[in-house]
Design an enzyme around this catalytic site. Structure first.
Site, PDB file in Angstrom:
ATOM      1  N   LYS A   9       0.832  -1.205   0.000  1.00  6.37           N
ATOM      2  CA  LYS A   9       0.000   0.000   0.000  1.00  6.37           C
ATOM      3  C   LYS A   9       0.877   1.269   0.000  1.00  6.37           C
ATOM      4  CE  LYS A   9      -3.912  -2.140   2.351  1.00  6.37           C
ATOM      5  NZ  LYS A   9      -4.839  -1.990   3.504  1.00  6.37           N
ATOM      6  N   TYR A  49     -12.640  -2.297  -3.055  1.00  2.21           N
ATOM      7  CA  TYR A  49     -13.137  -2.299  -1.682  1.00  2.21           C
ATOM      8  C   TYR A  49     -14.669  -2.226  -1.611  1.00  2.21           C
ATOM      9  CZ  TYR A  49      -8.417  -1.804   0.278  1.00  2.21           C
ATOM     10  OH  TYR A  49      -7.114  -2.024   0.667  1.00  2.21           O
ATOM     11  N   ASN A 112      -1.895  -0.066   7.088  1.00  2.00           N
ATOM     12  CA  ASN A 112      -1.403  -1.394   7.481  1.00  2.00           C
ATOM     13  C   ASN A 112      -0.497  -2.057   6.441  1.00  2.00           C
ATOM     14  OD1 ASN A 112      -3.448  -1.967   5.724  1.00  2.00           O
ATOM     15  ND2 ASN A 112      -4.469  -3.466   7.009  1.00  2.00           N
ATOM     16  N   HIS A 115      -1.895  -5.363   1.504  1.00  2.00           N
ATOM     17  CA  HIS A 115      -3.179  -6.041   1.323  1.00  2.00           C
ATOM     18  C   HIS A 115      -2.912  -7.396   0.687  1.00  2.00           C
ATOM     19  CE1 HIS A 115      -7.294  -6.911   0.041  1.00  2.00           C
ATOM     20  NE2 HIS A 115      -6.745  -7.324  -1.091  1.00  2.00           N
ATOM     21  N   GLU A 126      -9.818 -10.091  -7.512  1.00  2.00           N
ATOM     22  CA  GLU A 126      -8.848  -8.991  -7.423  1.00  2.00           C
ATOM     23  C   GLU A 126      -7.787  -9.097  -8.527  1.00  2.00           C
ATOM     24  OE1 GLU A 126      -7.633  -9.288  -3.320  1.00  2.00           O
ATOM     25  OE2 GLU A 126      -9.572  -8.538  -2.615  1.00  2.00           O
TER      26      GLU A 126
HETATM   27  P1  CMP Z   1      -7.217  -4.500   3.749  1.00  6.75           P
HETATM   28  O1  CMP Z   1      -6.705  -5.861   4.013  1.00  6.75           O
HETATM   29  O2  CMP Z   1      -6.672  -3.766   2.583  1.00  6.75           O
HETATM   30  O3  CMP Z   1      -8.815  -4.569   3.591  1.00  6.75           O
HETATM   31  C1  CMP Z   1      -9.667  -3.520   3.954  1.00  6.75           C
HETATM   32  C2  CMP Z   1      -8.951  -2.403   4.623  1.00  6.75           C
HETATM   33  O4  CMP Z   1      -9.780  -1.516   5.338  1.00  6.75           O
HETATM   34  C3  CMP Z   1      -8.024  -2.981   5.663  1.00  6.75           C
HETATM   35  O5  CMP Z   1      -6.947  -3.627   5.042  1.00  6.75           O
HETATM   36  C4  CMP Z   1      -7.697  -1.768   6.495  1.00  6.75           C
HETATM   37  O6  CMP Z   1      -6.617  -1.016   5.968  1.00  6.75           O
HETATM   38  C5  CMP Z   1      -8.969  -0.953   6.355  1.00  6.75           C
HETATM   39  N1  CMP Z   1      -9.716  -0.983   7.596  1.00  6.75           N
HETATM   40  C6  CMP Z   1     -10.337  -2.022   8.145  1.00  6.75           C
HETATM   41  N2  CMP Z   1     -10.917  -1.659   9.302  1.00  6.75           N
HETATM   42  C7  CMP Z   1     -10.654  -0.349   9.476  1.00  6.75           C
HETATM   43  C8  CMP Z   1     -10.976   0.593  10.472  1.00  6.75           C
HETATM   44  N3  CMP Z   1     -11.693   0.249  11.540  1.00  6.75           N
HETATM   45  N4  CMP Z   1     -10.525   1.841  10.312  1.00  6.75           N
HETATM   46  C9  CMP Z   1      -9.795   2.194   9.226  1.00  6.75           C
HETATM   47  N5  CMP Z   1      -9.455   1.327   8.233  1.00  6.75           N
HETATM   48  C10 CMP Z   1      -9.883   0.074   8.373  1.00  6.75           C
END
Ligand code: CMP
Length: 143
Positions: A9, A49, A112, A115, A126
């Protein structure tokens, strides 16, 4: 052979973690069959998403994922969807096990680092969203 979709990311790219992350997957024994740096459009972000469209964090998630380049890849290997998820750790980096990618490099659920597809079905969806057939390299490992 199973395939999965993985994306470093914008925060992972900005922090110079691309090589570290790809290196972990290579050393594990997963095969890279497609790889590119790209900028995600708001349209692609909304499709990728789609399941989170009603969530309170959706707007911020789209803003963040479109804020800078990402590195998208397809990895191949036995049970690779599950193997990659184990290597990434829990979605919330503060809860991710030490030594996992998120456990090693993250502190914020909204930043984070990486993904990875959560199922074989998500992986197929995807991969089709991010890559054309001609961008995927089929090759055998002669190890
Ligand atoms: P990802 O695995 O890319 O899939 C969905 C993303 O939404 C997840 O990683 C996080 O980065 C984001 N996400 C999930 N929960 C939250 C939250 N409570 N607040 C902000 N971002 C979130």
């Amino acid at each position: 052979m199973e395939r999965t979709f993985v994306m470093v990311k914008p925060d992972g790219v900005q922090r110079g973690l691309v090589g570290e992350i790809i290196g972990r997957f290579e050393r594990k024994g997963l095969q890279i069959v497609a790889l590119k740096m790209m900028r995600i459009t708001p349209e692609l972000a909304a499709r990728h998403y789609a399941e989170h469209r009603e969530k309170p964090f959706f707007k911020g998630l789209v803003e963040y994922i479109t804020s800078g380049p990402v590195v998208a890849m397809i990895l191949e290997g036995k049970d690779c969807v599950g193997v990659v998820r184990e290597m990434m750790g829990a979605t919330d980096p503060r809860k991710a096990a030490p030594g996992t990618i998120r456990g090693s490099f993250g502190m914020d659920i909204g930043r984070n680092v990486i993904h990875g597809s959560d199922s074989r079905e998500s992986a197929a969806r995807e991969i089709a969203l991010f890559f054309t057939e001609s961008e995927i390299c089929e090759y055998s490992l002669n190890l």
